[in-house]
Motif scaffolding. Sequence first.
Motif, PDB file in Angstrom:
ATOM      1  N   UNK A  10      16.729   5.257  -1.311  1.00  0.00           N
ATOM      2  CA  UNK A  10      15.339   5.471  -1.715  1.00  0.00           C
ATOM      3  C   UNK A  10      14.618   4.129  -1.726  1.00  0.00           C
ATOM      4  N   UNK A  11      13.632   3.995  -0.872  1.00  0.00           N
ATOM      5  CA  UNK A  11      12.886   2.730  -0.794  1.00  0.00           C
ATOM      6  C   UNK A  11      11.801   2.736  -1.862  1.00  0.00           C
ATOM      7  N   UNK A  12      11.761   1.698  -2.709  1.00  0.00           N
ATOM      8  CA  UNK A  12      10.906   1.746  -3.905  1.00  0.00           C
ATOM      9  C   UNK A  12       9.451   1.360  -3.714  1.00  0.00           C
ATOM     10  N   UNK A  13       9.096   0.750  -2.561  1.00  0.00           N
ATOM     11  CA  UNK A  13       7.742   0.210  -2.435  1.00  0.00           C
ATOM     12  C   UNK A  13       7.088   0.613  -1.116  1.00  0.00           C
ATOM     13  N   UNK A  14       5.766   0.544  -1.112  1.00  0.00           N
ATOM     14  CA  UNK A  14       4.975   0.835   0.085  1.00  0.00           C
ATOM     15  C   UNK A  14       3.714  -0.011   0.037  1.00  0.00           C
TER      16      UNK A  14
END
Length: 447
Positions: A250-254
Amino acid sequence: MNDQAALTPVFSRNTHRGADGSMSIAGHDVRDLAREFGTPAYLVDVDDARSRAREYRDEFARAFEGIGTVCDVFYAGKAFLSVAMAKLVREEGLHLDVCSGGELAVAIRAGVPGELIGMHGNNKSVAEIDAALAHGVGRIVVDSFEEIERVADAAARAGATAKVMLRVKTGVEAHTHEFIATAHEDQKFGFGLETQVGEAVRRVLAREELQLLGFHSHIGSQIFESDGFAVAAERLIGLQLAVAKEHGVTLPELDLGGGFGIAYLPSDVPLAPSVMADQLASIVQKACTAAGTEIPRISIEPGRSVIGPAGMTLYTVGTVKQVVVDDELSRTYVAVDGGMSDNPRPVLYDAEYHCEVVNRSAEPATQSRVVGKHCESGDIVVRDVLLPNDIRADDLVLVAATGAYCRSLSSTYNHVPRPPVIAVEEAGARPWIRRETIEDLLLLESE
């Protein structure tokens, strides 16, 4: 012409006209500023810049808190950066985005903590990457396959874990000039959405020295509407979901980038930060709901819209020339003591500006073109503007909204030294960057 409201769209918030027609900035008469600091000079309304930085901080915090996440605001230093500006950004609670070793050095000199700095650049040198890791930058935006290995190897040498984001070409065509639209496929920045991102993700996850935070997008500059951000957000959130499904990560940032437009002309109507914040928060929430995924931590990167409206350039008129274009059109050419060396944007991007005579009262009535002193016919400062019939040598002309990309893009063409950057506040005015001199230029010569 003497109505303060007429100045509002393009000149800084603390710029006013007096009863005699002269203009003041934060209570300082421009005639006094010209006498003290000379012309040409970049003038920065410091309180205006601070207020715009606070607006982004507060409005994006409010809007994204409303959808259950955090939005970090990174000031894009490429718009304008100095030690004093970096300190201002930090004091107002913003992060700082840099895209070269030089910009990083300015941030370090200003005391900006590494964790608040993001490092951009499409071709970072090993030395720049090493410096970024040594300062503990919070993220490095990776732009190519070579750079994945370059950053990982540097992190291995440093015994560190490098936090990285992958810059993605989302394919969004922002409604802006070709040279500042940055998300289409045929340009130098980022990984192709369909052709390269999957492999880039695999390579980053394969290197234990790297921590993948998420994806980064920048669709262009001088954007007045949020439609393009909606498309970019949907595509990036789709990518985040695909990574979670394929790799179990799960990638936490955008990062949605920046590019928010400002008023260069009185007819321009940019979106207020509060409106843009609400629209982007809604866009992110809808995209995450549609994808069935949690809302990540968001970041944005305004630069022009923080410093652009707060900056102006003050010139002195040198010559005035009447030109007959044809039987129906004549034009007054007004030459000032600067030009394309201190503002190359008109020749680079066909950028338009607004200016006024600011040392006296005068009604604009003559179709004029403000030009510089350089040996180029394209040396145009303001292409079309109404100026007084009696404009003359020694009048002062103030060009609005030059805070962004003027000093940053400036040069010493024709060996003309660069102007100073003068910070103007109610308490006083002082140089943030001193005037360059002929002696400065000659110091680089080897005889």
